[in-house]
Design an enzyme around this catalytic site. Structure first.
Site, PDB file in Angstrom:
ATOM      1  N   ASP A 119     -22.036  58.395   8.155  1.00 29.83           N
ATOM      2  CA  ASP A 119     -20.968  58.112   7.395  1.00 29.83           C
ATOM      3  C   ASP A 119     -21.937  57.402   6.711  1.00 29.83           C
ATOM      4  O   ASP A 119     -21.200  57.373   5.350  1.00 29.83           O
ATOM      5  CB  ASP A 119     -19.201  57.551   7.683  1.00 29.83           C
ATOM      6  CG  ASP A 119     -19.873  56.092   8.380  1.00 29.83           C
ATOM      7  OD1 ASP A 119     -20.759  55.591   8.953  1.00 29.83           O
ATOM      8  OD2 ASP A 119     -18.844  55.326   8.231  1.00 29.83           O
ATOM      9  N   LYS A 170     -20.882  42.427  12.226  1.00 31.12           N
ATOM     10  CA  LYS A 170     -19.633  41.686  10.740  1.00 31.12           C
ATOM     11  C   LYS A 170     -19.212  40.616  11.129  1.00 31.12           C
ATOM     12  O   LYS A 170     -17.585  40.307  11.477  1.00 31.12           O
ATOM     13  CB  LYS A 170     -17.768  43.041  11.551  1.00 31.12           C
ATOM     14  CG  LYS A 170     -18.235  44.108  11.524  1.00 31.12           C
ATOM     15  CD  LYS A 170     -17.442  44.703  10.703  1.00 31.12           C
ATOM     16  CE  LYS A 170     -17.547  46.231  10.597  1.00 31.12           C
ATOM     17  NZ  LYS A 170     -18.307  47.335  11.473  1.00 31.12           N
ATOM     18  N   ASP A 228     -22.104  52.908   2.583  1.00 32.37           N
ATOM     19  CA  ASP A 228     -20.967  53.443   3.918  1.00 32.37           C
ATOM     20  C   ASP A 228     -20.265  54.214   3.831  1.00 32.37           C
ATOM     21  O   ASP A 228     -19.296  53.575   2.373  1.00 32.37           O
ATOM     22  CB  ASP A 228     -20.967  52.847   4.682  1.00 32.37           C
ATOM     23  CG  ASP A 228     -19.694  52.673   5.065  1.00 32.37           C
ATOM     24  OD1 ASP A 228     -18.874  53.339   5.481  1.00 32.37           O
ATOM     25  OD2 ASP A 228     -20.173  52.240   6.557  1.00 32.37           O
TER      26      ASP A 228
HETATM   27  N1  GDD Z   1     -19.496  60.018  19.313  1.00 29.87           N
HETATM   28  C1  GDD Z   1     -18.841  58.481  18.627  1.00 29.87           C
HETATM   29  N2  GDD Z   1     -18.309  57.705  19.603  1.00 29.87           N
HETATM   30  N3  GDD Z   1     -19.300  58.474  17.173  1.00 29.87           N
HETATM   31  C2  GDD Z   1     -18.573  57.090  17.690  1.00 29.87           C
HETATM   32  C3  GDD Z   1     -17.609  56.207  18.408  1.00 29.87           C
HETATM   33  C4  GDD Z   1     -17.794  56.781  19.401  1.00 29.87           C
HETATM   34  O1  GDD Z   1     -17.290  55.745  20.411  1.00 29.87           O
HETATM   35  N4  GDD Z   1     -17.645  54.861  17.217  1.00 29.87           N
HETATM   36  C5  GDD Z   1     -18.036  55.045  16.459  1.00 29.87           C
HETATM   37  N5  GDD Z   1     -18.898  55.967  15.651  1.00 29.87           N
HETATM   38  C6  GDD Z   1     -19.122  56.997  15.296  1.00 29.87           C
HETATM   39  C7  GDD Z   1     -18.418  56.976  13.416  1.00 29.87           C
HETATM   40  O2  GDD Z   1     -18.609  58.167  13.493  1.00 29.87           O
HETATM   41  C8  GDD Z   1     -19.485  56.658  12.440  1.00 29.87           C
HETATM   42  O3  GDD Z   1     -20.265  57.574  12.088  1.00 29.87           O
HETATM   43  C9  GDD Z   1     -20.363  55.335  13.421  1.00 29.87           C
HETATM   44  O4  GDD Z   1     -20.171  56.146  14.885  1.00 29.87           O
HETATM   45  C10 GDD Z   1     -20.377  54.144  12.476  1.00 29.87           C
HETATM   46  O5  GDD Z   1     -19.004  53.586  12.861  1.00 29.87           O
HETATM   47  P1  GDD Z   1     -18.169  53.331  11.878  1.00 29.87           P
HETATM   48  O6  GDD Z   1     -17.130  52.694  12.639  1.00 29.87           O
HETATM   49  O7  GDD Z   1     -18.420  54.273  10.591  1.00 29.87           O
HETATM   50  O8  GDD Z   1     -18.694  51.561  12.222  1.00 29.87           O
HETATM   51  P2  GDD Z   1     -18.787  50.799  10.856  1.00 29.87           P
HETATM   52  O9  GDD Z   1     -19.405  51.365   9.992  1.00 29.87           O
HETATM   53  O10 GDD Z   1     -17.809  49.163  10.529  1.00 29.87           O
HETATM   54  O11 GDD Z   1     -20.635  50.055  11.568  1.00 29.87           O
HETATM   55  C11 GDD Z   1     -21.184  50.132  11.689  1.00 29.87           C
HETATM   56  O12 GDD Z   1     -22.457  50.479  10.411  1.00 29.87           O
HETATM   57  C12 GDD Z   1     -22.440  49.745   9.089  1.00 29.87           C
HETATM   58  C13 GDD Z   1     -23.075  50.145   8.352  1.00 29.87           C
HETATM   59  O13 GDD Z   1     -22.258  50.476   7.455  1.00 29.87           O
HETATM   60  C14 GDD Z   1     -23.054  49.656  12.147  1.00 29.87           C
HETATM   61  O14 GDD Z   1     -23.196  50.161  12.997  1.00 29.87           O
HETATM   62  C15 GDD Z   1     -23.068  48.248  11.171  1.00 29.87           C
HETATM   63  O15 GDD Z   1     -23.759  48.076  12.185  1.00 29.87           O
HETATM   64  C16 GDD Z   1     -23.410  48.927   9.792  1.00 29.87           C
HETATM   65  O16 GDD Z   1     -24.078  48.014   9.264  1.00 29.87           O
HETATM   66 MG    MG Z   2     -19.358  53.543   8.719  1.00 30.72          MG
END
Ligand code: GDD
Ligand code: MG
Length: 365
Positions: A119, A170, A228
């Site tokens: 994303d 977070k 993001d």
């Molecule tokens: N296959 C799979 N299975 N993918 C997953 C799963 C899972 O169980 N959980 C999350 N994802 C994928 C999501 O689709 C996304 O592409 C990515 O992993 C990160 O998940 P998000 O839910 O978007 O996390 P976030 O945005 O809150 O936080 C993450 O991204 C930030 C940067 O945008 C973390 O990596 C943070 O540390 C980071 O700063």
């Molecule tokens: Mg994200």
């Protein structure tokens, strides 16, 4: 773009199993990475960028609505890529997903593997990140960027040599504005140490564990364009920035400019469409309407004299005459009756019909 020989065969894992909860109702039927962004599925931009850096083979780590990814991208030949799909029955978290997807990698234990959150729009130099990783022999190298509010991300302090000293996912008490930008280079053998068959978070378990164990976790710091797209406002901004050319993408379906009108859309010559808006296939913008910085999805209608600002209008939805929308998400096939005003984060669920308004709401716009 400079390239180095070992990057040519770089393989990647794309994490696309999340539910995209914050983007509801848009993600009720479509996973976040497939939402139309500047006229093509969001992932098309990431795939094209990865390809531009020489990535040839990408393993999708899927869970939520897994089959839709294969339907959208198939074996990847249409994109000049080889795509594989690894699906988790129940989501395994980011680390579990990487471990599961790694079964489909064909590279050796010392080879670098690129891992991408599904994303993210990023303009950073993937080659430079891989080169840093290789030259320092790191276990993992994380792309780090800087944001104003690090508490919503993984906060990542480093020492003067770029070594990551902690990974604080977070945290309400961030110690730096540097955050995890969601693009990693792993040494393949490090992925093989992630426990198999259970939920693992790379952010909460794997990275802190590697740091604790004294492994070299490096930060590659580059503050290029980065976003993001996890919230409606960010999703709209990403699409807008691509249409306006603020981030160049090889996957753009048309030239950059004030707006992008997809085939079979109709924009009245008496309408004003601007600010990086997209008018989807078969969508109609009628006379006197104003559309700015917005995403009009396929087959929707913006009626005469209506105003749509920084909003998403879902497929088949109707915004009737004189209605005003600002910072709003209208779900699939919903109807905003004439003269309604919807503001500041309002979300209309799919199929909801808001009757026409006889009285204008008072508002501060
Ligand atoms: N296959 C799979 N299975 N993918 C997953 C799963 C899972 O169980 N959980 C999350 N994802 C994928 C999501 O689709 C996304 O592409 C990515 O992993 C990160 O998940 P998000 O839910 O978007 O996390 P976030 O945005 O809150 O936080 C993450 O991204 C930030 C940067 O945008 C973390 O990596 C943070 O540390 C980071 O700063
Ligand atoms: Mg994200």
């Amino acid at each position: 773009m400079e390239s180095s020989p070992d990057i040519g065969h770089l393989q990647a894992i794309l994490l696309v199993g999340g539910q995209g909860t914050r983007l509801r109702p848009l993600t009720l039927g479509t996973p976040k990475p497939l939402l139309p962004t500047a006229g093509v599925p969001f992932l098309a931009h990431q795939l094209a960028r990865a390809k531009s850096f020489g990535v040839e083979r990408i393993v999708f780590a899927t869970s939520y609505r897994a089959s839709m990814f294969r339907e959208a991208f198939g074996d990847g030949s249409a994109f000049g890529l080889r795509l594989e799909y690894m699906t988790e029955e129940t989501p395994l978290g980011t680390g579990g997903a990487i471990r599961n997807a790694a079964q489909a990698l064909t590279c050796g234990p010392d080879d670098p593997v690129l891992v991408l959150n599904g994303d993210i729009l990023s303009g950073h130099d993937i080659h430079a990140q891989v080169r840093l990783h290789q030259s320092r022999g790191a276990a993992v190298t994380l792309h780090l960027t800087e944001v104003e509010d690090p508490s919503r991300f993984g906060c990542v302090p480093t020492d003067e040599n770029g070594r990551v000293t902690a990974f604080l996912e977070k945290t309400p008490y961030p110690v730096t504005n540097r955050i995890n930008a969601g693009c990693y280079v792993f040494r393949r053998s490090v992925i093989d140490t992630i426990p198999e068959g259970r939920v693992v978070s790379v952010e909460r378990e794997t990275f802190p564990g590697l740091i604790e164990a004294g492994e070299l976790v490096l930060g590659y710091i580059e503050t290029a364009y980065w976003l993001d797209v996890g919230t409606p406002a960010a999703y709209i901004q990403g699409s807008r920035d691509l249409v306006l050319g603020r981030l160049r993408s090889p996957a753009m379906p048309g030239p950059c400019g004030e707006y992008l009108a997809l085939p079979d859309s109709i924009v009245s010559p008496e309408a004003k469409v601007s600010g990086g808006s997209v008018v989807g296939h078969g969508a109609i913008v009628e006379a006197g309407a104003t559309v700015s910085g917005s995403i009009l999805l396929d087959g929707c209608v913006v009626g005469p004299g209506a105003t749509v600002i920084d909003s998403v209008v879902g497929p088949g939805a109707r915004v009737e005459g004189g209605a005003v929308l600002s910072d709003v998400v209208v779900g699939d096939n919903a109807v905003v009756g004439a003269r309604n005003e919807l503001l500041a984060g309002a979300r209309l669920w799919p199929g909801v019909v808001l009757p026409e308004s006889s009285v204008r709401f008072s508002s501060d716009v």
